[in-house]
Design a protein around this motif. Structure first.
Motif, PDB file in Angstrom:
ATOM      1  N   VAL A   8     -41.395  24.450  -7.413  1.00  0.00           N
ATOM      2  CA  VAL A   8     -41.400  23.642  -8.079  1.00  0.00           C
ATOM      3  C   VAL A   8     -40.144  24.337  -9.035  1.00  0.00           C
ATOM      4  O   VAL A   8     -41.068  24.778 -10.002  1.00  0.00           O
ATOM      5  CB  VAL A   8     -41.124  22.304  -8.258  1.00  0.00           C
ATOM      6  N   LEU A   9     -39.374  25.614  -8.355  1.00  0.00           N
ATOM      7  CA  LEU A   9     -38.857  26.096  -9.582  1.00  0.00           C
ATOM      8  C   LEU A   9     -37.544  25.553 -10.912  1.00  0.00           C
ATOM      9  O   LEU A   9     -36.574  25.371 -10.214  1.00  0.00           O
ATOM     10  CB  LEU A   9     -38.207  27.181  -9.761  1.00  0.00           C
ATOM     11  N   GLU A  10     -37.787  25.112 -12.159  1.00  0.00           N
ATOM     12  CA  GLU A  10     -36.601  24.946 -12.894  1.00  0.00           C
ATOM     13  C   GLU A  10     -35.405  25.417 -13.260  1.00  0.00           C
ATOM     14  O   GLU A  10     -36.336  27.225 -13.993  1.00  0.00           O
ATOM     15  CB  GLU A  10     -37.238  23.971 -14.255  1.00  0.00           C
ATOM     16  N   VAL A  29     -33.486  30.933 -12.519  1.00  0.00           N
ATOM     17  CA  VAL A  29     -35.095  30.237 -13.292  1.00  0.00           C
ATOM     18  C   VAL A  29     -35.222  31.633 -13.491  1.00  0.00           C
ATOM     19  O   VAL A  29     -35.890  32.818 -13.547  1.00  0.00           O
ATOM     20  CB  VAL A  29     -35.556  29.539 -11.673  1.00  0.00           C
ATOM     21  N   THR A  53     -28.536  21.594 -15.276  1.00  0.00           N
ATOM     22  CA  THR A  53     -29.619  21.460 -14.584  1.00  0.00           C
ATOM     23  C   THR A  53     -30.543  21.315 -13.080  1.00  0.00           C
ATOM     24  O   THR A  53     -30.185  20.071 -12.968  1.00  0.00           O
ATOM     25  CB  THR A  53     -31.071  21.019 -15.339  1.00  0.00           C
ATOM     26  N   TYR A  55     -33.558  21.685 -10.113  1.00  0.00           N
ATOM     27  CA  TYR A  55     -34.752  22.244  -8.959  1.00  0.00           C
ATOM     28  C   TYR A  55     -34.796  23.067  -7.858  1.00  0.00           C
ATOM     29  O   TYR A  55     -34.123  22.641  -6.887  1.00  0.00           O
ATOM     30  CB  TYR A  55     -35.689  21.444  -9.110  1.00  0.00           C
ATOM     31  N   ILE A  57     -36.524  23.822  -4.917  1.00  0.00           N
ATOM     32  CA  ILE A  57     -38.338  22.932  -4.017  1.00  0.00           C
ATOM     33  C   ILE A  57     -38.097  24.045  -2.802  1.00  0.00           C
ATOM     34  O   ILE A  57     -37.856  24.374  -1.804  1.00  0.00           O
ATOM     35  CB  ILE A  57     -37.732  21.855  -3.323  1.00  0.00           C
TER      36      ILE A  57
END
Length: 68
Positions: A8-10, A29, A53, A55, A57
């Protein structure tokens, strides 16, 4: 949000380009941009917008590694 995926990359949405049925959503990211292809309906349902923002995934059975 609870999910089974471990990658999971925010990041921040930097671009959304809608086509006839599919949209390309670009998420920055940490200086790297990940592009996801999702339906236009999903973009609308999630109320996605540039600057928001989000994510990235990633759930995959294979990860391919390359080198120069």
């Amino acid at each position: 949000m609870k999910i089974s995926a471990r990658n999971v990359l925010e990041g921040k949405i930097v671009d959304i380009v809608k086509g006839a049925t599919t949209a390309h959503v670009r998420i920055d990211v940490g200086g790297n941009v990940i592009t996801s292809s999702i339906t236009n309906e999903a973009v609308d349902d999630l109320k996605l917008a540039v600057g928001q923002t989000a994510y990235a995934i990633i759930k995959a059975s294979d990860v391919i590694v390359g080198t120069d």
